[in-house]
Every structure is written in C-alpha cells, then in structure tokens.
Write an enzyme that holds these catalytic residues in place. Structure first.
Site: not given
Length: 371
Positions: A270, A274, A284
């Site tokens: 993606r 999120h 991250y």
C-alpha cells in the site's frame, strides 16, 4: 533421567527448505510488463484485458479522490488502496456475479465492482446505515472492521452455498495482520474440513498497520499455512494482475468442482498510510522500501504489457480518468443529498421490538429530532 536419542528426530532446516520450494511466488508479468510465464497466461480476450485495466485505473483515481474528500471532511473512515489494485481488482475480475464477497475495510473497490453503488460506498465511509444496505442483486456483506473476522464468516457462507448445491463461491480478503488472528486459522480449518467453496485472500502488503510481516510469524510464507488446514495454498505476485487473475480463477474452478477452498497470498504494497486516521508510514517504512515497491506499480506494469500489444493508449487512460472524476463528483453529491442519519434511525434499525430500557430513550430522541 531419560536417555538421549542417538539420531536426530527432525531435520528442521531440511523440512523448512522443502516447504519453501513448494510455495515459490507465482508470476506471469515481470516489472517491465513482459510475459515470463507464457504457459500460465489466462484466457482473456483483448476487450477483457482492456476492461481490467479500465477498472484498475478507475480504482486508482477513486483512491486519490477519496483521500482528498477525507481531508476535506466529506468522508469518514478511509483505508487507502493505491498499490493493491492488481490484488483487489484482478481477483474480483475472476469471479462471477453470483459469487459472494466478504470484504475487509480496505476492500471497498471490490464491493463497488460487484455492484454496490458508489454513493453508498461513500455513505459507508461516513458511518451511515444506508452504506451497509446491499442491493438485492449484490451478494456481499459490508466491509468487516474486526480484523480477520470475515474468515470465519466466509467459511459459514461457503458451507451454506455447498448445502444449497449452488455453483458459486464465497471470497474474502484480509491483510497480513489478519493472518495473525485466531479467526484466520479457525476459518480456513473449518472450510477445509467441510470442503466448502471458499477463497481466502491474504493481501500481504508487508505491514499490519506498522508491524513488519517478518515479526508477525516465523513462517516463510503465509500461503504455506494452508497446508496445516489441508487446503490449497499459493503465493502470488500481487502487483501482477494476470497472475492474480489466473490464481483466483483456478481457485474458483477448484471450489465449484468440489475440490475445496484455497488460500491465496498476494505480495503487494500500500503506497499510502494504513488509514487516514493519523497513521504515518514514514515512522516504520524506509524510503528505500517505498522506492522498491513503487517500481513494481501494478498500473505501470499492466500498462506496458497492453501498450506492447497495441491495446492501450494515453488517450484511453485519460478517458477513464475523466469519466471516473465525473462519476465520483456525482456520487458524492448524491451521498450529500441523503437524509442525515438520526439516533432514532440507529435504534429502530437495531431492534424490531424495543427493549424496555430503550423505549424511554426513543421517545426522548424523537422529541429532540422534531425540533
């Protein structure tokens, strides 16, 4: 004290190496849009190939506009989909209208292509009850918010399909994080035990919100977990629409022929956060990782393939983009025109006969809403 065995009982390395060889990534198109697996090419006409591309381009534009609408405060919950078009749209393209779709919260595009009107998809994002009311001819449930719960539901729907003797399947989607949930194992185990016609798709986009897949499981692949449930498992290049389509179509044929369910792991990415609820992927994910996956963009890859066959042009793509923007504009207007959801709607939609504790509350809110 027990005596030690002289010989090694299990050669773990040999065992894991053998498993790894059985779950190599299935691919048809490489990153340059070149066919590297001619024997596995799906039987799609030129018009069908163009339609698949149209849907993928449309979905990318829908994602861009949905992010913009979310930032304007005109949508509520939204999970970006850019980068997962091949995984989502090509797998759905392999289905039939009578098949049953049980999506996760990132899988609204599959619902739309299965028949959910776009304005209702926007209402779902806003938390409006009309967004959860599927048209009579759309076999689907609303997107599941509870991680992995749709796997258990899919096993049940698939068993119902089997008991009714229908030649259709139930398909569901989750991410790699969903494969770490108990419902994942319960769902595939139940479906396997009853040979229910189900297809379980795990879209491995590498990060369950922020946890790398390598920290979620010691297994080399998610696909290999199918073996423990006695069902077919395959790992697919999730940025390759032809590979995703071929794997899903084959899984459907197995299911309707009575050969049981399948687990498909699609390796994808993606590009966005999120969800739009404050996630920051830069905390991250490294820029190097993002650049690596941007080079695998499913739209770029499929575009190159179609252009090599003289099946797609810049003009074709611009037409799709313009049409998508116009349809999205009209759909958001229709969503805006829908009567606002009221507390009394929530209460009456939940209960046919009100429990005692809500009777008084219902009257209180009726009075408030009448002013």
């Amino acid at each position: 004290m027990a005596a030690k065995t002289k010989n090694q009982v299990v050669d773990s390395k040999k065992q894991f190496d053998a498993i790894k060889k059985q779950f190599e990534t299935f691919q048809i198109l490489n990153e340059k849009g070149e066919v590297v697996n001619e024997a596995a090419m799906p039987d799609l006409s030129n018009d069908e190939l163009r339609e698949l591309m149209r849907r993928m381009v449309y979905t990318r534009i829908l994602d861009q506009r949905s992010i913009s609408l979310n930032r304007q405060g005109r949508l509520g919950f939204y999970a970006p989909t850019a980068g997962q078009e091949a995984s989502q749209i090509a797998s759905h393209y392999a289905l039939e209208k009578e098949d049953f779709v049980l999506p996760g919260y990132r899988d609204v595009p599959q619902l739309i292509w299965h028949g959910l009107p776009l304005y209702q998809a926007f209402l779902f994002s806003r938390g409006h009850f009309r967004g959860n009311q599927m048209p009579d001819d759309v076999n689907a449930l609303s997107p599941q918010i509870i991680i992995g719960a749709q796997f258990v539901q899919t096993a049940g729907v698939a068993l119902g399909i089997k008991k009714r003797g229908k030649k259709s399947v139930a398909i569901t989607y989750t991410g790699d994080g969903g494969a770490s949930q108990g419902d994942f194992y319960e769902g595939i185990n139940f479906a396997g035990a009853y040979k229910a016609p189900a297809i379980f798709v795990v879209q491995n986009n590498r990060y369950a919100i922020s946890t790398p897949v390598e920290k979620q499981s010691a297994a080399e692949t998610i696909a290999q977990k199918a073996a423990a449930a006695g069902i077919t498992g395959v790992q697919v290049d999730g940025m390759d629409p032809l590979a995703v389509y071929a794997a899903t179509r084959e899984a459907r044929e197995r299911a309707v022929n009575g050969d049981g369910p399948s687990l498909i792991e699609t390796l994808c990415f993606r590009y966005g956060p999120h969800t739009m609820a404050g996630d920051d992927p830069t905390k991250y994910r490294t820029k190097e990782i993002e650049n690596e996956w941007e080079a695998k963009d499913p739209l770029v890859r499929f575009r190159k393939f179609l252009e090599s066959k003289d099946l797609w042009t810049e003009e074709d793509e611009n037409k799709v983009i313009d049409a998508a923007k116009e349809e999205i504009k009209e759909a958001i207007k229709k969503a805006d025109a829908e009567p606002k959801q009221k507390v009394t709607d929530l209460i009456s939609n939940m209960y046919e006969e009100l429990p005692v504790n809500l009777v008084e509350q219902m009257e209180i809110y009726k009075e408030k809403e009448s002013k």
